[in-house]
Design a protein around this motif. Structure first.
Motif, PDB file in Angstrom:
ATOM      1  N   LEU A 177       0.818  -1.213   0.000  1.00  0.00           N
ATOM      2  CA  LEU A 177       0.000   0.000   0.000  1.00  0.00           C
ATOM      3  C   LEU A 177       0.851   1.262   0.000  1.00  0.00           C
ATOM      4  O   LEU A 177       0.368   2.331  -0.311  1.00  0.00           O
ATOM      5  CB  LEU A 177      -0.930   0.005   1.226  1.00  0.00           C
ATOM      6  N   THR A 178       2.136   1.142   0.363  1.00  0.00           N
ATOM      7  CA  THR A 178       2.964   2.349   0.410  1.00  0.00           C
ATOM      8  C   THR A 178       3.432   2.752  -0.980  1.00  0.00           C
ATOM      9  O   THR A 178       3.847   3.877  -1.193  1.00  0.00           O
ATOM     10  CB  THR A 178       4.200   2.152   1.295  1.00  0.00           C
ATOM     11  N   SER A 179       3.411   1.826  -1.928  1.00  0.00           N
ATOM     12  CA  SER A 179       3.932   2.157  -3.257  1.00  0.00           C
ATOM     13  C   SER A 179       2.909   2.940  -4.068  1.00  0.00           C
ATOM     14  O   SER A 179       3.259   3.662  -4.981  1.00  0.00           O
ATOM     15  CB  SER A 179       4.313   0.876  -4.002  1.00  0.00           C
ATOM     16  N   GLY A 180       1.622   2.784  -3.725  1.00  0.00           N
ATOM     17  CA  GLY A 180       0.595   3.453  -4.505  1.00  0.00           C
ATOM     18  C   GLY A 180       0.341   2.771  -5.829  1.00  0.00           C
ATOM     19  O   GLY A 180      -0.550   3.153  -6.569  1.00  0.00           O
TER      20      GLY A 180
ATOM     21  N   ASP B 243       3.096  -4.069   3.527  1.00  0.00           N
ATOM     22  CA  ASP B 243       3.516  -4.924   2.419  1.00  0.00           C
ATOM     23  C   ASP B 243       2.652  -6.186   2.475  1.00  0.00           C
ATOM     24  O   ASP B 243       3.050  -7.211   3.015  1.00  0.00           O
ATOM     25  CB  ASP B 243       5.004  -5.258   2.564  1.00  0.00           C
TER      26      ASP B 243
END
Lengths: 410, 315
Positions: B65-68, B282
């Motif tokens: 979710l942090t990578s977008g 992740d």
């Protein structure tokens, strides 16, 4: 028949409740339980007084930055709309923006704020959050003890070690520690590692690329380890978290302490053993290096899932305004995000050392800016902790940090 | 159309409806079986089969979710990453070690406590209550309480050691001592659970067996090994299954006591899964780790189930 009547009554009620004349918007602000919620509450009361029809409640989250992040991660990844305005550690906006959890402030200009905060809140050219308050790490020292032994505040870590030895040996006190810093595997330990690392003129990430210098990292880890081994810091320094440093300094058991701005008000408050005996200075440098500090501070973000975008943004703007910044500086000893407030007479009356703090905040360095910051932080803080506990050597620790960061930032 | 033919038609329709209704109200065996199983099947499908399948599917994705970035199918890449991940190996090893140490530990202590509590006391409730309390205490509370017990400066453990003339230790500063402290806490917590189940088992053993053994001149030790232990075996196996699976999922106590430290030396697999999913977001890698834990639990359960069915077959 009865049912129809009941339904129509309910419908009427719903229409009335949603019509502007009766509307009352409920906003929920997420705050840290250790972040002086009572003082923020007073600022929120002011907002409510000026904005009839908007009620603001506070939801309190975990005590540390890590715990808050964990909680917010679950709330936000569930697209929960219950939180409207969130307080975020300065390291989070990049991650929250990448995940699409923040509602950007279109066309907002951040020039009136201190530059590091304008930068921290701008992600890919978009303003994703507004500064709440500034912070940086400082060296707190016992002015009375240093004066007693004729010592000036140290400019390098070596000077600090010598001064600490002189004072602790002179005082013959079992309880007196030379230096307290954060060795527990918490967010603060990331700054612990970075302070002497940056002081050697090195960076971790530049332009999204890893620029890790293993020698500088080894030196940094070795420096902290040497404090524990030489008895400058206590043996169980690997158990010490930020607030432990604050409490022990406040109890009069520490000569030098590395800590954030919040420790000041508490050290001068009720129950403190060191009222009037505390000095605040810039953190020392490694021999031949530059004095550097770690940039802290918190930001106000508006949740992308909030159902009251307009009102939430209005509240964030208010909380980020010079008036609230000044109010929090005076009542909560939180460093202002506006340069002019550092020399404001009322602010200086409450916290005289703020007058000298502006250059420290201006030159404080930001921890690596990346959406995967949580992983970067975990690698650094567990390694600092492992080195201080003697599980790994500084050289092996530096190699581990490099290898693991390579995998995260590839 | 005549009136009679219309009447016949109506009667026919009524008849078919009644047949349908009666089939529903009085179904044959197969239909009845399916109908009765349906709620359980739907429930199991909803809360077990679907999540497990979804977990398996997610473990083949690159989903952070942090990578977008949107989810991407990467095959076994997450599992390959695991093989090269030193923290994964350490966490898995710690988990297995905790299971191997605390399950037999809790069994022995729990058995002892149960035997004590089963002695013919006059007032039994204080003993039973004290058995109940560690079990009733939430895991994270137990972790916090013991974290204070073992604290190097304020802890009661070092205080006691100092009083008897031994030097105190900085428990959480050394991987071995920290690990020992965690195992001790888990054993304390799990023993009461073991003791309660075993106590229930002990009470099903008829007094008359011991009386007969007394008459035959068998001693206490002999009685224990010849009567108590064999009759307790089914109870012990059930207790072991519950305990082992719980031990494989150890999270709360090390999380509260050491947070996995010093470094990552006391992290468990469950903690590592939590860290990757909740802290790092992740989800792909976290799911892959959870799949490993799922397989581990399944293997252990299979072994125990075999033990049970093997015994039943021998009967």
């Amino acid at each position: 028949m009865k049912f129809a009547r009941l339904a129509s009554l309910l419908w009427c009620g719903a229409v009335l409740a949603s019509s502007p004349a009766f509307a009352e918007t409920q906003l929920k602000v997420y705050l840290s339980s250790q972040g002086q919620p009572a003082v923020w509450r007073k600022a929120l009361d002011q907002f409510e007084a000026h904005n009839p029809g908007i009620k603001v409640t506070i939801e309190l989250g975990g005590a540390t930055s890590d715990l808050q992040a964990q909680y917010l991660n679950t709330v936000m990844s569930a697209k929960d709309s219950s939180l409207d305005v969130l307080i975020l550690d300065v390291i989070r906006p990049a991650q929250f923006a990448a995940a699409g959890w923040l509602s950007p402030f279109a066309g907002r200009d951040l020039q009136s704020y201190l530059r590091p905060y304008a930068e921290a809140n701008t992600v890919d050219g978009k303003v994703v959050a507004l500064p709440a308050f500034a912070d940086a790490m400082f060296l707190y020292y016992r002015k009375d003890l240093l004066d007693k032994y004729g010592l000036p505040p140290p400019k390098t870590w070596d000077e600090l070690a010598i001064a600490a030895k002189k004072v602790t040996e002179g005082e013959h006190s079992q309880d007196l520690q030379g230096l307290s810093f954060q060795g527990k595997a918490i967010e603060g330990a990331v700054c612990t590692f970075l302070l002497p690392y940056w002081s050697q003129g090195k960076t971790v990430v530049e332009g999204g690329k890893l620029t890790f210098d293993r020698d500088a990292a080894t030196k940094s880890l070795a420096l902290w380890k040497s404090f524990a081994e030489a008895g400058v810091a206590k043996k169980n320094i690997s158990e010490v978290a930020t607030d432990d440093t604050r409490k022990e300094f406040q109890a009069g058991n520490v000569v030098f302490a590395v800590n954030w701005g919040y420790a000041w008000a508490l050290s001068q408050g009720d129950g403190s053993a060191v009222v009037g005996k505390v000095g605040v200075a810039r953190l020392p440098a490694v021999a031949g290096g530059e004095q550097s500090s770690c940039l802290g501070g918190w930001e106000w973000g508006v949740s992308a899932y909030s159902k009251h975008q307009e009102e939430a943004k209005k509240l964030a703007e208010y909380l980020s305004s010079p008036e609230v910044s000044k109010f929090m500086a005076i009542n909560g000893s939180l460093l202002p995000t506006y340069a002019a407030l550092y020399t404001d007479s009322e602010v200086n009356k409450a916290a005289p050392w703020f007058a000298d703090a502006v250059p420290v905040v201006r030159t404080a360095r930001a921890r690596p800016v990346t959406p995967r910051y949580n992983e970067v932080s975990e690698v650094i803080r567990t390694t600092v902790n492992a080195v201080l506990a003697g599980v790994t050597t500084p050289a092996d620790g530096a190699a581990q940090i490099e290898n693991r960061l390579k995998r995260i930032l590839r | 159309m005549t009136v009679t033919s219309r009447l016949e038609q109506v009667a026919e329709r009524v008849e078919t409806r009644r047949a349908m209704l009666s089939r529903l109200l009085d179904p044959d065996e197969t239909t009845l079986g399916a109908l009765l199983l349906a709620p359980a099947a739907v429930l199991l499908g909803g809360v077990i089969v679907y999540p497990v399948c979804k977990l398996l599917y997610t473990s083949f994705l690159d989903l952070s979710l942090t990578s977008g970035a949107p989810a991407r199918f990467v095959g076994l890449a997450n599992f390959q990453q695991m093989l090269e991940d030193p923290v994964f190996w350490q966490a898995t090893w710690n988990t297995i070690l905790i299971t191997l140490i605390t399950v037999p530990g809790a069994l022995v202590v729990g058995l002892g406590l149960a035997l004590l509590a089963n002695l013919p006391f006059n007032i039994r409730w204080p003993v039973r209550l004290s058995l109940l309390i560690p079990w009733a205490l939430p895991l994270s509370f137990a972790g916090l309480i013991f974290a204070w017990f073992f604290h190097s400066e304020y802890g009661v453990v070092n205080d006691v050691l100092n009083r008897v003339g031994l030097p105190g230790a900085i428990w959480f500063n050394s991987p071995r001592l920290a690990f020992a402290a965690i195992c001790l806490t888990i054993t304390w917590k799990a023993s009461s659970f073991m003791a309660m189940i075993i106590l229930a088992g002990l009470q099903t053993i008829p007094r008359s067996l011991y009386e007969a053994a007394d008459v035959d001149g068998a001693g206490r030790v002999r009685q224990f090994f010849e009567i108590t232990l064999p009759l307790l075996k089914p109870t012990i196996v059930v207790a072991l299954i519950f305990r082992t699976i719980a031990a494989l999922q150890t999270f709360d106590i090390p999380y509260m006591m050491t947070g996995g430290g010093p470094g990552t030396s006391t992290a468990t697999l469950a903690m590592y899964i939590h860290q990757n999913t909740v802290s790092f977001l992740d989800l792909g890698y976290g799911s892959a780790l959870a799949v490993v834990m799922f397989i581990l639990s399944m293997c252990v359960t299979a072994v125990y189930l075999r033990m049970i069915s093997g015994r039943e077959g021998a009967r």
